[in-house]
Design an enzyme around this catalytic site. Sequence first.
Site, PDB file in Angstrom:
ATOM      1  N   LYS A 145      55.072  33.132  56.688  1.00  0.00           N
ATOM      2  CA  LYS A 145      53.656  32.843  56.959  1.00  0.00           C
ATOM      3  C   LYS A 145      52.789  33.451  55.847  1.00  0.00           C
ATOM      4  CE  LYS A 145      53.009  36.978  59.811  1.00  0.00           C
ATOM      5  NZ  LYS A 145      52.573  37.525  61.100  1.00  0.00           N
ATOM      6  N   TYR A 166      28.482  46.288  37.725  1.00  0.00           N
ATOM      7  CA  TYR A 166      27.360  46.219  38.656  1.00  0.00           C
ATOM      8  C   TYR A 166      26.901  47.599  39.113  1.00  0.00           C
ATOM      9  CZ  TYR A 166      28.103  41.166  39.244  1.00  0.00           C
ATOM     10  OH  TYR A 166      28.224  39.811  39.039  1.00  0.00           O
TER      11      TYR A 166
END
Length: 399
Positions: A53, A291
């Site tokens: 999965k 940033y």
Amino acid sequence: MTQAIKIEGRPVWAEIRLSALEKNFKSVRALLDAGIAAQGRGAKRVKIYSVVKGNGYGHGGVASAKAFAKAGADGFCVTCSAEGIELRESGIRQPVLVLTGFWPGEEKRIIENHLTPAITDCSQLKLLERAAARAGRKLRGPVEFHLKIDTGMNRLGAPPASVDCFARALAECPHLRLAGTFTHFASSEIFTTTETEDQTRVFLAAVARMRALGLSPGMVHMANSAAIISRPETWGDMVRPGAIMYGYHQNYDPQSRTADAAKRVPLTPALSFRARVISLRDVPAGAGVGYNAKFRAAKPSRIAVLAVGYADGIQREMANRGKVILRGQFAPVIGIVSMDLIAVDVSEVEGAALGDIATIYGTDGAATQYALDVARQLGTVTAQICTCLGWRVPRIYIK
């Protein structure tokens, strides 16, 4: 230095070593076979349904399934019908168990693609029976499913007390066949509580009740990765290995069990994650990088920018605390991790140059940093680190 791999376009990629996936499978197979022999269970073989999965824990669901199939997997576990259909369309023919069942309306595609759904509530039986009846002669036989019993995790699963109701409901479903009964452990890597023992007791009591009602539970399975490695009493007829298939042991409590597990069952991480240096610049002391200038150089520094960011799978928590490997040396991640780029301080990396390969997970020279190491540093699980690997990161499969 790492070996260059030709990548067209943006220079970021993941390398998945298929031989490592196969080797890990065989390590688990050897553990089970030796354990069964020691338990005196004769020729009874525990089946392995490899969990693929989450796009094969980020490694690629189809490629991982094919590697495990080559190594001898008896079946596969996925989360949803879309993952199962992807395996079928790639040529996978082994049983595929859809662990979280199905949403109303999916029954037809589950049956058409020969997937095995989990039933987590008695009401789902009628939906599946109706779809199976409609399929009629197109069926090879009864539609097989597994029953999931909730033994204390309190997510999905039928309550143990509903076994009688389930048996009555199934008796009215001639087109269905119960092929397996399972539960899922909440804390199989924790040995400082009795939670797993309590779940096991509740589950086995429910299975015993099914048998007392004349209902065969089919394959009985409980064990996930940690239980496979350290709780042989939970193996049952089948096991569902996840992270260990990709090369990662769980973090056990007490921690001493982690080293013991790695010694007894050697695993090889299959994933390497790399990106190239696309910019180099010298900044003066006091200069901010990235940033909000969350990093300011304490001294004149040489900064490398890598073509990789959080959209590719870099964890934002690595800002000002993570590291990468460049030219066989560790270099710290500095400033905020942005969507497409990260900056690293290469002031101490002699000869750092444009185009150099940085290793986020993997090995470069004598330096190694696997996804497990990053998970431990950030206080999360390896599965999260691996499944966050972005869709735009090309997977390169190596034998």
